[in-house]
Design an enzyme around this catalytic site. Structure first.
Site, short mmCIF file in Angstrom:
data_model
loop_
_atom_site.label_atom_id
_atom_site.label_comp_id
_atom_site.label_asym_id
_atom_site.label_seq_id
_atom_site.Cartn_x
_atom_site.Cartn_y
_atom_site.Cartn_z
N GLU A 1 0.82 -1.21 0.00
CA GLU A 1 0.00 0.00 0.00
C GLU A 1 0.86 1.26 0.00
O GLU A 1 0.52 2.25 -0.65
CB GLU A 1 -0.96 0.01 1.19
CG GLU A 1 -2.08 -1.03 1.10
CD GLU A 1 -2.99 -0.82 -0.11
OE1 GLU A 1 -2.98 0.28 -0.70
OE2 GLU A 1 -3.70 -1.77 -0.46
N TYR B 1 8.66 9.86 -4.90
CA TYR B 1 8.09 10.25 -3.60
C TYR B 1 8.91 9.66 -2.46
O TYR B 1 8.44 8.79 -1.71
CB TYR B 1 6.63 9.83 -3.50
CG TYR B 1 5.71 10.70 -4.33
CD1 TYR B 1 5.79 12.10 -4.25
CD2 TYR B 1 4.75 10.15 -5.17
CE1 TYR B 1 4.95 12.90 -5.00
CE2 TYR B 1 3.91 10.95 -5.92
CZ TYR B 1 4.02 12.32 -5.83
OH TYR B 1 3.19 13.11 -6.57
N TYR C 1 -6.39 6.85 3.67
CA TYR C 1 -6.57 5.78 2.70
C TYR C 1 -5.85 4.52 3.14
O TYR C 1 -6.43 3.43 3.22
CB TYR C 1 -6.08 6.18 1.29
CG TYR C 1 -5.85 4.94 0.47
CD1 TYR C 1 -6.94 4.23 -0.03
CD2 TYR C 1 -4.58 4.38 0.34
CE1 TYR C 1 -6.77 3.02 -0.69
CE2 TYR C 1 -4.40 3.16 -0.31
CZ TYR C 1 -5.49 2.50 -0.82
OH TYR C 1 -5.32 1.29 -1.44
N ASP D 1 -9.77 5.58 -2.55
CA ASP D 1 -8.61 6.02 -3.33
C ASP D 1 -9.12 6.62 -4.64
O ASP D 1 -10.33 6.80 -4.82
CB ASP D 1 -7.68 4.83 -3.60
CG ASP D 1 -8.22 3.94 -4.70
OD1 ASP D 1 -9.46 3.79 -4.76
OD2 ASP D 1 -7.44 3.41 -5.49
#
Length: 370
Positions: A47, A92, A130, A148
């Site tokens: 995830e 990220y 989320y 999401d």
DNA sequence: GAGACGTGGCT
DNA sequence: TAGCCAAGTCT
């Protein structure tokens, strides 16, 4: 909130039982039938990696991570550097730093067990609304509202929600919560995501194959791609800068530095660069070079980030070993064969390749090249 | 709430 | 091709 209509979970789950995707972090239907439970560590890891990242991009990274670090304890015990190196290229990068922090908290403070409720999960670094809901639903069977981008799209179409995102989020979340079954909340969430990824796609949805076609208001209205409504996006500014590829004479090692932990590409490695600013003039930035040398322009690379576009002038110099050895450096020299293993973001590999085309060239194939 | 924060694939 | 987009989070 009282809804006159619900998205039918039973219909969706029946579709999922036939059409679910086989994914490395997912239990096979056989394992599920045999009573196996999803491993919270693998659910969590997948995830985190999947945040704003495609399944295709995640797969090889996930496989590599679970091979190197099969448990949360092993990941917690890993150094920061190897984890950042393995994350390089996924983007990220704060996710990677939060991943380590989260693993260590679970391993040391929580006895190696993830919290089992979405409320507690959300207190962990890198886990937001989320991800907390997804882990709780998939790994712990909590009836959590998982929302999401896929699920926003499916629901905004099913109910033809005309309010634009992100304002419509609260409304959508209520619809999701109302529709989420107690019995298989994790499968329900994953079914919605599979549906969004394979049929209810952004551009050209395959409505004819969709199990929810009958009740879909947007489908009935004839224009499902009109949903979700989104605010217009802003133009990306262009920033410019210079990057310096210092190549040590003799062994061809390249000078690398560690970037500050905060900010863009935080904590990752890179070549020395100027600041990336909005300046448009033709100033080269050579004066900012990290070492004395005969700097030559090696080209300009372009790279698109989420919120700006970068044009980076790349300079190259061969630094005599005398200078390389004596100069005061806050970096290190990375030999050509080690370069591919460094924690280098894609933009840095691109910059290095502009000066040294062979730096990241794929390993030569055995046999003849045509 | 809005902006920062990556990358590669697809249309 | 130039956008658009992907299983978001943090500040």
């Amino acid at each position: 909130m009282n809804f006159a209509k619900l998205l039918p979970a039973d219909v969706l789950l029946a579709w999922y039982d036939r059409h679910q995707r086989a994914l490395p972090w997912r239990l096979t239907p056989e394992a599920h039938a045999a009573g196996d439970r999803a491993d919270p560590y693998r659910v969590w890891l997948s995830e985190i990696m999947l945040q704003q990242t495609t399944v295709k991009a995640v797969k090889p990274y996930f496989e590599r991570f679970v091979t190197l670090w099969p448990t949360v304890e092993s990941l917690a015990a890993a150094g920061e550097e190897p984890v950042l190196r393995e994350w390089a290229g996924l983007g990220y990068y704060s996710r990677a730093r939060n991943l380590i922090a989260c693993a260590r908290r679970v391993a040391t403070d929580l006895g190696g067990r993830f919290p089992q409720t979405s409320l507690e999960l959300q207190d962990l670094p890198g886990i937001g609304p989320y991800t907390a809901a997804a882990i709780a639903a998939i790994a712990f069977n909590e009836r959590a509202a998982v929302v999401d981008g896929n699920i926003e799209r499916v629901f905004s179409r099913y109910f033809a929600i005309s309010a634009p995102l992100p304002q419509a989020k609260a409304d959508i979340r209520e619809h999701v919560l109302a529709a989420t079954p107690s019995l298989r909340p994790g499968d329900f969430a994953q079914a919605l995501m599979d549906l969004g990824a394979t049929l209810c796609t952004p551009r050209s949805p395959a409505c004819a194959l969709c199990p929810l076609e009958e009740g879909c208001v947007a489908r009935r209205g004839g224009n499902p791609t009109a949903f979700p409504v989104k605010a217009p996006r802003k133009v990306k500014p262009v920033r410019r800068g210079a990057a310096f590829i210092a190549e040590r004479a003799g062994d061809g090692a390249v000078l690398l530095v560690k970037r500050p932990v905060k900010g863009l590409l935080g904590g990752m490695s890179g070549v020395p660069t100027t600041h990336w600013t909005a300046r448009q003039d033709g100033e080269t930035g050579i004066s900012a070079a990290p070492l004395a040398g005969e700097w030559q322009r090696a080209g300009t690379i372009g790279h698109v980030f989420t919120h700006f576009e970068l044009r980076l002038d790349v300079f190259h110099a061969v630094i005599c070993s005398q200078t390389a050895a004596s100069a005061t450096l806050d970096g290190w020299w990375s030999a050509p064969r080690h370069l591919p293993e460094e924690a280098l973001p894609s933009v840095m590999k691109k910059a290095i390749s502009a000066a040294l085309p062979q730096a990241f060239a794929p390993a030569p194939q055995r046999g003849n090249l045509a």
